[in-house]
Design an enzyme around this catalytic site. Structure first.
Site, PDB file in Angstrom:
ATOM      1  CG  HIS A  39      -4.494   1.917  -2.104  1.00 15.13           C
ATOM      2  ND1 HIS A  39      -4.550   2.580  -0.902  1.00 15.13           N
ATOM      3  CD2 HIS A  39      -5.785   1.850  -2.548  1.00 15.13           C
ATOM      4  CE1 HIS A  39      -5.814   2.896  -0.619  1.00 15.13           C
ATOM      5  NE2 HIS A  39      -6.583   2.475  -1.616  1.00 15.13           N
ATOM      6  CG  ASP A  59      -2.319   0.605   0.827  1.00 15.29           C
ATOM      7  OD1 ASP A  59      -2.317   1.773   0.403  1.00 15.29           O
ATOM      8  OD2 ASP A  59      -3.358  -0.075   0.937  1.00 15.29           O
ATOM      9  CD  GLU A  97     -10.237   3.350  -1.127  1.00 20.75           C
ATOM     10  OE1 GLU A  97     -11.158   3.751  -0.398  1.00 20.75           O
ATOM     11  OE2 GLU A  97      -9.152   2.944  -0.665  1.00 20.75           O
TER      12      GLU A  97
HETATM   13  C1  ACM Z   1     -10.863  -0.982   0.378  1.00 22.34           C
HETATM   14  O1  ACM Z   1     -11.366  -0.965   1.510  1.00 22.34           O
HETATM   15  N1  ACM Z   1     -10.306   0.095  -0.127  1.00 22.34           N
HETATM   16  C2  ACM Z   1     -10.830  -2.191  -0.402  1.00 22.34           C
END
Ligand code: ACM
Length: 545
Positions: free
Chosen positions: A249, A178, A319
């Site tokens: 991420h 991440d 995201e």
């Molecule tokens: C997530 O909670 N962004 C998969």
């Protein structure tokens, strides 16, 4: 018998007799039962002091292990039965996995002290005469652990594998990368861990908090650590699903290799592993060079996670802000060249590249539900996190789905409404709420419902700075979750939560023996609180989305 998760059928013998085990019971381990025999000697052996010697040829052992799909009851490969009478206990699995779950049930029947690592003086062991016939509702019974936001050292991961197995859960999804850290050694790209596994400091609390923890944080698993984790899990019939999150991420990777970022938009050489929580704009550049880089990462990953262990490889896909791609001449040229439908089309091009790449190697891609936008290969599967909607759409389109809606089974969300909950985040999701979680939405057609592989509880660790905080958020709710995915439950409102709570009285003692720092029913203990550290609680009931 207080079994958790509840078995399909458990019939105690009506006369109330118990079988008292001898000083060192003989073990008759039939063909194919070696894994479970080894586990029993190791785990029950530690708790009881038994060495469980092999039964003499022709002699019935006091503990007998068998593989026999017909006798195990026929409800799939993980089914088992246990028969306990005057001659001891017979455990029969439909497969090695079923037999292993039978051994877990036997451990529960022996009582909470069977979870200790050394015998208590003078302790003797007995189990009630009974028949148990059991098998799971779902084949994917998982927990996702975010080891990127806060690293969990290897021994903690092995411990969690044991905790999952004790609850008959069989998937550990490891969120390995991440913005805040890269946690797996990749030999051809050593800076991923050399640089990407470390950050200078961390936000202390949710991002609303003004506080910082100035202690540097980091860590990673070497490739041999991963091999050990995967093998340890496999012996316990737990599959480890690795996740490398792309194209969002990814700031830790960009901090290590600035050329992975959108260099025509930001000075990526100045980026560091992120010390804050949330979603950063620093995402991967949509270039061929970046695809080649990540193919190299996935090549090493496939070697570490053999297909027999996990056909699935998780590529994240959640995201991914598009502002850098909108501003990047390189990204815009790519969109034009591909004829892609804007930045969203570029994201789906990126994911579909790895969908095809993994499929060519006999693997299946799984990703967060954003990956549905733009279309997927038939074999790809979806982790439905933003609610049920993505999972419903995926299942109706013929994709396999793992349900993990954030409104229901995100265990970073607070478990009570009081002011003492440490760093409270999200909706209140109590033990009872999790107990009443239903993985298969009633509106799914039967054909689509068959695509729901199961469910997983997700453990995001921004505000879980060490294992004790993880334990607090995960337990006791994981026990309720285990019953949801293993046991054959009626509709949520008809479930017997009072009966579950009664069984939990015994289960808390099992967790005590295991040394699990769960949230006590009366609320957090003094050292489990985080006074003054801000979270982000959301009031009211979560929407049903
Ligand atoms: C997530 O909670 N962004 C998969």
């Amino acid at each position: 018998m207080d079994l958790i998760p509840a078995p399909r059928i458990a019939v105690p013998h009506e006369d109330g007799h118990h079988h008292a085990f001898g000083a060192d019971p003989a073990l008759d381990a039939g063909p194919g039962t070696e894994d479970t025999a080894r586990w029993l000697r190791r785990e029950l052996g530690a708790a009881t002091g038994w060495s469980l010697p092999d039964a003499a040829p022709g002699e019935p052992g006091e503990l007998r292990l068998r593989i026999d799909p017909v006798r195990a009851g026929g409800s799939g490969p993980e089914a088992y039965r246990i028969d306990i009478g005057a001659d001891g206990a017979e455990l029969t699995g439909a497969s090695g996995a079923g037999l292993f779950w039978a051994a877990q049930t036997l451990r529960q029947l022996l009582g909470p002290d069977a979870y200790r690592r050394a015998p208590l003086p003078g302790r003797t062991w007995s189990v009630p005469y009974a028949a148990v016939v059991d098998g799971p509702r779902f084949g994917w019974r998982g927990m996702m652990l975010d080891v990127a936001r806060h690293f969990m050292p290897k021994d903690g991961v092995l411990r969690y594998i044991d905790l999952l197995a004790a609850h008959k859960l069989n998937v550990l999804h490891l969120h390995l990368t991440d913005d805040q850290g890269w946690r797996v050694e990749i030999k051809r790209h050593p800076r991923l861990t050399g640089v990407g596994a470390w950050r200078a400091r961390s936000r202390w609390g949710h991002r609303a908090s003004p506080l910082w923890n100035e202690t540097p944080h980091g860590g990673f698993y070497t490739q041999d650590d991963i091999r050990e984790i995967v093998a340890y899990a496999a012996e316990r019939h737990v599959r480890v699903v690795p996740e490398i999150d792309v194209p969002g991420h990814s700031q830790a990777a960009i901090a290590a290799y600035p050329e992975l970022g959108n260099t025509d938009v930001v000075d990526t050489a100045a980026l560091e592993v992120w010390d804050d929580w949330g979603i950063t704009a620093n995402v991967l550049a949509p270039t061929e060079a970046v695809l080649r880089f990540y193919e190299g990462v996935f090549e090493e990953l496939l070697e570490l996670f053999p297909a027999e262990v996990s056909p699935f490889v998780h590529v994240g896909g959640d995201e991914c802000p598009k502002e850098q791609w909108r501003a990047s001449a390189t990204a815009q040229a790519r969109i034009a060249e591909l004829g892609a439908d804007g930045e969203d089309g570029l994201q789906s091009w990126f994911i579909r590249h790895f969908d095809g790449w993994l499929a060519e190697r006999g693997r299946r891609l799984i990703g967060w539900d954003e990956i549905l936008e733009g279309g997927l290969a038939p074999g790809a599967a979806v982790s439905s996190w933003r609610g049920y909607a993505g999972g419903i759409a995926a299942a109706e389109a013929g994709h396999d789905v793992v349900m993990c809606p954030e409104q229901q089974v995100y265990l970073d969300h607070r478990q009570a409404g009081g002011p003492d909950e440490p760093v409270p985040i999200g909706y209140v999701r109590s033990l009872e709420d999790v107990y009443r979680f239903e993985p298969v939405p009633p509106k799914l057609s039967p054909e689509a419902a068959a695509h729901v592989l199961g469910a997983q509880a997700n453990v995001w660790t921004e505000v879980m700075e060490h294992q004790g905080r993880v334990d607090y958020q995960v337990f006791p709710r994981l026990a309720a979750f285990a019953e949801v995915v293993w046991s054959w439950q009626p509709a949520p409102e008809e479930r017997d939560f009072a009966g579950f709570e009664e069984r939990m009285a015994t289960h808390y003692r099992r967790l005590d023996s295991l040394g699990v720092g769960y949230r006590p029913p009366g609320g957090p203990l003094a050292w489990q609180r985080r006074p003054g550290v801000l979270g982000r609680p959301i009031e009211g009931e979560p929407p049903n989305v």
